[in-house]
Design an enzyme around this catalytic site. Structure first.
Site, PDB file in Angstrom:
ATOM      1  N   LYS A 264       0.842  -1.204   0.000  1.00  0.00           N
ATOM      2  CA  LYS A 264       0.000   0.000   0.000  1.00  0.00           C
ATOM      3  C   LYS A 264       0.874   1.250   0.000  1.00  0.00           C
ATOM      4  CE  LYS A 264      -3.836  -2.377   2.184  1.00  0.00           C
ATOM      5  NZ  LYS A 264      -4.509  -2.808   3.403  1.00  0.00           N
TER       6      LYS A 264
ATOM      7  N   GLN B 143      -4.588  -1.419   9.633  1.00  0.00           N
ATOM      8  CA  GLN B 143      -4.490  -2.751   9.019  1.00  0.00           C
ATOM      9  C   GLN B 143      -5.091  -3.800   9.950  1.00  0.00           C
ATOM     10  OE1 GLN B 143      -3.309  -3.379   5.818  1.00  0.00           O
ATOM     11  NE2 GLN B 143      -4.094  -5.419   6.192  1.00  0.00           N
TER      12      GLN B 143
ATOM     13  N   ASP C 147     -10.915   2.938   4.045  1.00  0.00           N
ATOM     14  CA  ASP C 147     -11.181   1.497   3.949  1.00  0.00           C
ATOM     15  C   ASP C 147     -12.688   1.249   3.777  1.00  0.00           C
ATOM     16  OD1 ASP C 147      -9.300  -0.478   3.763  1.00  0.00           O
ATOM     17  OD2 ASP C 147      -8.871  -0.580   5.919  1.00  0.00           O
TER      18      ASP C 147
END
Ligand code: NAP
Length: 294
Positions: free
Chosen positions: A52, A96, A119
């Protein structure tokens, strides 16, 4: 049969984002900024986060990584999120997952400012998605929609069968495919572990999305000729022939299913790469909102 190549489709998305970012910078604007929080040192999470960051930097974003020890308290993690919420130079925040057991993932998700929820896991984003209000779409289903768009796969009026109903993949995927969108307007069946007639349902699917996390689960006798098969599964399977000691396996028995399909995504090299593309697109949306652009 044609491969839906995540490398090609993701590169196209990155290229267009890179052009847009360089135009913004040429106008004297700051770069979009993604902040990632990584708790502990789970091997898969390390890989995802590194990827990422690499992708963010490649297209001209700023990228910040906040590393916290696996023993960090929930309170400290939440205060880290708050400080990123309050940092006007940060556009997108991603924590994460998975997190250590002593930390509530739901609390963490709900602490992220919905305007920075790249997200797309915050209840505000999920609610907007259901209502058809423009919002941050969870990166994996978003990436799949971008893949369908890149390869111009017709979806209108098709029957899509989604296996898996998680909040991050299956459920938002079913909502997107059933929504009135350019690559939506499907009739959707969503399946889960209590679905008794899964094989019969899959056989009706013009589009089958496998997101259950069981390697090779979808077999050739579950797929009708000419179907589009999207394999979301990523499972590390022990493999002594690999230097790492494992291989990445999808949820579809690719070798036997692929010849029956019109289009299919490989694993690796399919949906996983598109997930990052979805995340980057969300981050640019957050940036534009913060900067009052469009
Ligand atoms: P998850 O939260 O474990 O959800 C799995 C879903 O599959 C659940 O809804 C479960 O049903 C259903 N399921 C499990 N076994 C089943 C069976 N035998 N028949 C029918 N349904 C079954 O998993 P997830 O987070 O959605 O992830 C799914 C897979 O996608 C995993 O391999 C994950 O690693 C991968 N993934 C990939 C990406 C990417 O970027 N490519 C991103 C995220 C996830 P119940 O609800 O009834 O338990």
């Amino acid at each position: 049969m044609q491969i839906l190549d995540g490398k090609i489709a993701a590169a196209a998305v990155r290229e267009s984002l890179k052009t847009e970012v360089s135009q913004l910078k040429a106008q004297g604007k700051r770069a979009p900024h993604l902040a990632v929080i990584l708790v502990g040192n789970n091997g898969a999470s390390e890989t995802y986060v590194a990827s990422k960051q690499k992708n963010s930097l490649e297209i001209g974003f700023l990228s910040t990584l906040v590393r916290l020890d696996a023993t960090v308290s929930e309170e400290i993690l939440l205060s880290e999120i708050e400080s990123l919420n309050n940092d006007a130079t940060v556009d997108g925040i991603l924590v994460q997952l998975p997190l250590p057991k002593h930390i509530s993932e739901q609390k963490v998700i709900e602490t992220i400012n919905p305007n920075k929820d790249v997200d797309g896991f915050h209840p505000v984003s999920a609610g907007n998605l259901v209502l058809g209000i423009p919002t941050f779409i969870p990166a994996t289903p978003y990436g799949i929609m971008l893949m369908l768009e890149h390869y111009n796969i017709p979806t209108k009026g098709k029957h899509a069968v989604v296996i898996g109903r998680s909040n991050i993949v299956g459920r938002p995927m079913s909502i997107l495919l059933s929504s009135n969108l350019p690559y939506g307007n499907c009739t959707v069946t969503i399946c889960h572990s209590h679905t008794p007639n899964l094989k019969e349902l899959c056989l009706q699917g013009d589009i089958v999305v496998a997101a259950l996390g069981r390697p090779g689960f979808v077999k050739e006798d579950m797929i009708k000729d000419g179907a589009v098969v999207i394999d979301v599964g990523i499972t590390r399977v022990p493999d002594e022939t690999k230097k790492s000691g494992f291989r990445i396996a999808g949820d579809v028995d690719f070798e036997n299913v692929a010849p029956k399909t019109s289009y299919i995504t490989p694993v690796p090299g399919g949906v996983g790469l598109m997930t990052i593309a979805g995340l980057l697109k969300n981050t640019l949306v957050a940036y534009k909102k913060a900067e009052g652009i469009e």
